[in-house]
Design a protein around this motif. Sequence first.
Motif, short mmCIF file in Angstrom:
data_model
loop_
_atom_site.label_atom_id
_atom_site.label_comp_id
_atom_site.label_asym_id
_atom_site.label_seq_id
_atom_site.Cartn_x
_atom_site.Cartn_y
_atom_site.Cartn_z
N MET A 12 40.86 38.92 23.50
CA MET A 12 41.57 38.32 24.63
C MET A 12 41.96 36.70 23.93
SD MET A 12 40.66 37.12 28.45
CE MET A 12 40.57 38.98 29.07
N SER A 13 43.15 36.31 23.83
CA SER A 13 43.55 35.09 23.32
C SER A 13 42.89 33.79 24.04
CB SER A 13 45.07 34.99 23.34
OG SER A 13 45.72 34.89 24.49
N THR A 14 42.79 32.82 23.56
CA THR A 14 42.31 31.34 23.96
C THR A 14 43.52 31.00 25.29
OG1 THR A 14 41.15 31.01 22.15
CG2 THR A 14 41.68 29.28 23.74
N ASP A 15 44.68 31.28 24.79
CA ASP A 15 45.64 30.86 25.71
C ASP A 15 45.64 31.60 27.02
OD1 ASP A 15 46.76 29.00 23.91
OD2 ASP A 15 48.09 30.30 22.91
N TYR A 16 45.59 32.82 26.86
CA TYR A 16 45.57 33.75 27.98
C TYR A 16 44.13 33.22 28.73
CZ TYR A 16 45.03 38.15 30.67
OH TYR A 16 44.69 39.10 31.58
N GLN A 17 43.08 33.27 28.24
CA GLN A 17 41.91 32.80 29.00
C GLN A 17 42.24 31.65 29.84
OE1 GLN A 17 39.40 34.63 30.12
NE2 GLN A 17 38.54 32.92 31.17
N GLN A 18 42.51 30.40 29.09
CA GLN A 18 42.90 29.46 29.64
C GLN A 18 43.88 29.27 30.93
OE1 GLN A 18 44.33 26.70 26.39
NE2 GLN A 18 42.07 26.35 25.81
N ALA A 19 44.84 30.17 30.58
CA ALA A 19 45.82 30.28 31.69
C ALA A 19 45.18 31.07 32.87
CB ALA A 19 47.10 31.16 31.46
N ARG A 20 44.30 32.10 32.78
CA ARG A 20 43.55 32.77 33.77
C ARG A 20 42.66 31.99 34.50
NH1 ARG A 20 40.43 38.25 32.91
NH2 ARG A 20 38.89 36.95 31.81
N GLU A 21 42.15 30.81 33.81
CA GLU A 21 41.23 29.99 34.59
C GLU A 21 41.95 28.99 35.38
OE1 GLU A 21 37.69 30.01 30.86
OE2 GLU A 21 39.02 28.42 31.11
N ALA A 22 43.20 28.79 34.95
CA ALA A 22 43.97 27.67 35.53
C ALA A 22 44.47 28.37 36.79
CB ALA A 22 45.06 27.16 34.80
N LEU A 23 44.92 29.61 36.87
CA LEU A 23 45.23 30.39 38.13
C LEU A 23 43.93 30.33 39.09
CD1 LEU A 23 47.24 32.32 39.72
CD2 LEU A 23 46.20 33.99 38.27
N GLY A 24 42.69 30.62 38.33
CA GLY A 24 41.47 30.71 39.34
C GLY A 24 41.46 29.30 39.88
N ALA A 25 41.51 28.28 39.21
CA ALA A 25 41.23 27.05 39.61
C ALA A 25 42.38 26.79 41.10
CB ALA A 25 41.53 26.00 38.82
N ARG A 26 43.44 27.28 40.87
CA ARG A 26 44.67 27.18 41.83
C ARG A 26 44.12 28.02 43.07
NH1 ARG A 26 47.59 24.58 45.15
NH2 ARG A 26 49.76 25.49 45.39
N ARG B 74 41.04 28.42 44.15
CA ARG B 74 40.05 27.87 44.71
C ARG B 74 40.77 26.73 45.53
NH1 ARG B 74 36.66 23.59 44.65
NH2 ARG B 74 34.47 24.09 45.16
N GLU B 75 41.45 26.01 44.98
CA GLU B 75 42.30 24.78 45.53
C GLU B 75 42.87 25.18 46.91
OE1 GLU B 75 44.79 21.92 43.54
OE2 GLU B 75 46.23 22.83 44.31
N LEU B 76 43.57 26.28 46.92
CA LEU B 76 44.08 26.75 47.96
C LEU B 76 43.24 27.47 49.19
CD1 LEU B 76 47.04 28.91 46.47
CD2 LEU B 76 47.26 27.03 47.84
N ARG B 77 41.88 27.95 48.60
CA ARG B 77 41.00 28.18 49.70
C ARG B 77 40.33 27.03 50.32
NH1 ARG B 77 35.78 28.39 49.03
NH2 ARG B 77 35.75 28.40 46.60
N VAL B 78 40.17 26.08 49.50
CA VAL B 78 39.38 24.76 49.94
C VAL B 78 40.52 24.04 50.72
CG1 VAL B 78 38.59 22.56 49.27
CG2 VAL B 78 37.78 24.61 47.99
N GLU B 79 41.59 24.11 50.60
CA GLU B 79 42.62 23.20 51.23
C GLU B 79 43.54 24.24 52.30
OE1 GLU B 79 43.45 20.15 47.58
OE2 GLU B 79 44.97 21.42 48.55
N ARG B 80 42.70 25.15 52.86
CA ARG B 80 43.50 26.14 53.78
C ARG B 80 44.06 25.27 54.98
NH1 ARG B 80 40.55 29.11 57.79
NH2 ARG B 80 41.75 31.05 58.60
N PRO B 81 45.06 25.56 55.50
CA PRO B 81 45.82 24.72 56.54
C PRO B 81 44.86 24.73 57.76
CG PRO B 81 47.28 25.97 55.43
CD PRO B 81 46.31 25.95 54.92
N TYR C 55 34.64 35.04 43.44
CA TYR C 55 34.39 34.02 42.56
C TYR C 55 34.74 34.78 41.19
CZ TYR C 55 31.38 32.51 46.07
OH TYR C 55 30.82 31.86 47.55
N LYS C 56 34.86 35.92 40.94
CA LYS C 56 35.55 36.17 39.36
C LYS C 56 36.89 35.86 39.27
CE LYS C 56 32.38 40.14 38.81
NZ LYS C 56 32.43 41.82 38.71
N LEU C 57 37.68 35.91 40.42
CA LEU C 57 39.28 35.46 40.39
C LEU C 57 39.13 33.89 40.22
CD1 LEU C 57 40.65 37.56 43.16
CD2 LEU C 57 40.80 37.92 40.60
N GLU C 58 38.49 33.26 40.75
CA GLU C 58 38.38 31.80 40.76
C GLU C 58 37.80 31.27 39.56
OE1 GLU C 58 38.35 30.77 45.66
OE2 GLU C 58 36.72 29.92 44.43
#
Length: 283
Positions: A1-15, A17-24, A45-48
């Motif tokens: 798996m490429s580093t670019d791919y993993q970094q993008a997947r981690e960024a999506l996971g962080a997003r 988590r942000e949506l879960r924490v900031e749920r309306p 937890y795996k997705l995030e």
Amino acid sequence: MSTDYQQAREALGARLRELRVERPRGRLTGPQLAALLGWPHSKIYKLEGGRQTATREDLRALADALGRPDVFGELAARLTGFETHVQSWRRQLTDGHRPVQERWNVEIDRTTVVHAWEEAVIPGMVQNADYARHVFRRYADLHGSMHDIEDAVRARARRQEWLFEKGHLFRVLIWEAALRSLICPPSVLAAQLDRLAGMIGMDTVELGVVPFAASVKVAPANGFWLLDDRLVIAEDWHAELWLDDVDNIALYTKVWNALRESAAYGADAHHVINAARRALTAR
């Protein structure tokens, strides 16, 4: 798996988590969100954490569960953006081999100079129909994909028209193993080698063969294609990697140049091809 791919997947996971924490309607814990969705809590937890790739269906369910259906488009765009770097054969071959060949045709048509390295098969740009037919059949059997063999062969043949257009250059390196690999019957390989030898000297083809006996600076493995200086396509058993970042393009260019130093050209390349051809006749 490429580093670019993993970094993008981690960024999506962080997003996510942000949506879960900031749920309306108030923050949810991971287990609470999992229960709401009917998922095992480990999936959240795996997705995030960027350890599992979400599907579009996962993202839609998450957006709805968090009360933010409006963010589905953003999440889906993020997923599409990094999935273009790793294109699994399972997904690509859902509709057969012809659509894959047609996507390649689009990219080749946008390209002026192609650098290719193949270590195990004759490159698709110079395959004849019989050889291509056997290659497609082998891969269809391997992946359990649709046997749209003849459509795929025709699509690949259309790509080869690029070789006869002025201003194009196909700089291809082939390891001697590809000249001898019996992925097809000997008679088919013999005809393919005759065609390959006939392409030496074309003004749009620069063909080099790396002999078994050549001293090499890098291991002759991992076939890949460089399309101008904008895209690398590298093939593995499970997927194709489509890499468009500057660092990876520079790395693959360096590998190609290192392999080129070991290649035989012109009459010397003819000699290696003809030796493989004679070995077939002797069988």
